[in-house]
Design a protein around this motif. Structure first.
Motif, mmCIF file in Angstrom:
data_model
loop_
_atom_site.group_PDB
_atom_site.id
_atom_site.type_symbol
_atom_site.label_atom_id
_atom_site.label_comp_id
_atom_site.label_asym_id
_atom_site.label_seq_id
_atom_site.Cartn_x
_atom_site.Cartn_y
_atom_site.Cartn_z
ATOM 1 N N PRO A 198 0.995 -1.444 -0.101
ATOM 2 C CA PRO A 198 0.152 0.033 -0.093
ATOM 3 C C PRO A 198 0.832 1.094 0.007
ATOM 4 O O PRO A 198 2.237 1.375 0.288
ATOM 5 C CB PRO A 198 -0.714 -0.170 1.464
ATOM 6 C CG PRO A 198 -0.666 -1.514 1.708
ATOM 7 C CD PRO A 198 0.558 -2.081 1.276
ATOM 8 N N THR A 244 -1.306 5.055 3.671
ATOM 9 C CA THR A 244 -2.128 3.739 4.315
ATOM 10 C C THR A 244 -1.153 3.274 5.502
ATOM 11 O O THR A 244 -1.739 2.896 6.392
ATOM 12 C CB THR A 244 -2.496 3.025 3.280
ATOM 13 O OG1 THR A 244 -3.366 3.355 2.289
ATOM 14 C CG2 THR A 244 -3.216 1.579 3.720
ATOM 15 N N ASP A 280 1.436 2.448 -5.171
ATOM 16 C CA ASP A 280 0.672 1.168 -4.720
ATOM 17 C C ASP A 280 0.791 0.025 -5.675
ATOM 18 O O ASP A 280 0.483 0.244 -6.884
ATOM 19 C CB ASP A 280 -0.774 1.667 -4.746
ATOM 20 C CG ASP A 280 -1.750 0.786 -4.036
ATOM 21 O OD1 ASP A 280 -2.083 -0.382 -4.868
ATOM 22 O OD2 ASP A 280 -2.434 0.945 -3.128
#
Length: 318
Positions: free
Chosen positions: A182, A186, A271
């Motif tokens: 992530p 996050t 990501d």
């Protein structure tokens, strides 16, 4: 320059001098780094894209939904963040890896409940992403076929007769992992010594990786160059050998040491999703290391594949 060789499997399949040259480059490349880039591998790019799209759909689900499919390290299903620290496999104490994973494996039981529960248990398929089952079944079949071809090539590269490894892979253990890395928002600011995947080597014979490039991406370690960013080729798969094959080769080929960097300040939104196939052998395969002059270390004791792999899996479980 990179220590990682790029090989073209179409030249290997052509036979003759072309195949001999590929085998020679494989031997030299694996002695340098334990890693290769493999082109003309035969895994359809559209299948890879579909698997990655389904993976992103699963990882985007709420945590309480994914928790229905949670498992332990080495199991089948969702491995939440904080469960795994790969650096422990080599004795490096790191904080937990900054990733979540979804795993699957072979469903080919041998009839012994003790063995089947560990190595051949049922896979877990999320009802919210129904396409994942069909896609991962197709992908793992394709990559297992490739892995067997790679082992045949490695047998030739070692100067062994025929396909030396063939008799040990008719009912193999393996693990497939979708790794999700992530973005910074996050996971938060990484702790000191924390990685998306800590420094380690893999455990089995060959690992086949389809990766996305990124600033917080794959690095490979060599004695000559230290840590370096792994080269990326969109048409190639990244292949490395694991501890079991290093041992079988009599330490001729080092197991490819690697890590995945944490999210970088210069790319906070990065990501990434990786598709990783860890290939092993039949659970009861007896591995007798190759002695010199093929191997470089004499006197290594035989091991049983499943015992060898399990001892390493236990080390990385938090």
């Amino acid at each position: 320059m990179t220590p990682i060789s790029t090989i073209d499997l179409s030249l290997w399949r052509a036979g003759g001098e072309s195949a001999a040259n590929v085998a020679r480059e494989v031997d030299e490349g694996l002695q340098r780094a334990g890693f290769l880039l493999v082109r003309e591998h035969g895994v359809p790019r559209e299948l890879v894209a579909d698997v990655r799209a389904a993976a992103r759909k699963f990882f985007a689900l709420p945590e309480e939904v994914k928790a229905q499919y949670s498992t332990i390290v080495g199991g089948r299903g969702w491995i939440p963040p904080g469960m795994e620290a790969d650096g422990y496999a080599e004795g490096t104490e790191t904080p937990p890896d900054l990733k979540e994973s979804f795993t699957a494996g072979p469903e080919t039981p041998v009839g012994d409940p003790v063995v089947d529960d560990v190595w051949f248990g049922p896979n877990v398929w999320p009802a919210e992403v129904v396409e994942l089952r069909v896609l991962l079944t197709a992908y793992t079949e394709a990559v297992r076929k490739l892995s067997n071809e790679l082992l045949a090539l490695l047998s030739t590269a070692l100067g062994l007769p025929g396909n030396y490894f063939e008799g040990c892979t008719d009912r193999p253990t393996w693990m497939f992992k979708l790794n999700h890395y992530p973005p910074l928002a996050t996971v938060g600011e990484p702790e000191s010594g924390q990685f998306r995947i800590g420094p380690h080597t893999d455990f089995g014979t060959v690992t086949v990786l389809d990766r996305e490039p990124g600033e917080g991406g794959l690095q490979v370690y060599t004695e000559e160059g230290g840590w370096e960013d792994a080269p990326y080729d969109p048409e190639a798969l990244t292949v490395n050998i694991g501890d079991l094959l290093e041992y079988w080769s009599g330490r001729r080929w080092p197991s490819g040491r690697h890590r995945v960097l944490p999210p970088q300040a210069g790319a906070p939104e990065e990501d990434l999703v990786s598709l990783i196939f860890f290939y092993e052998l039949n659970h009861d395969a007896r591995v007798t290391p190759l002695a010199p002059p093929i191997g470089t270390v004499a006197g290594l004791e035989p091991v049983i594949s499943a015992d060898f792999i399990k001892s390493r899996l236990d080390k990385i479980t938090m």
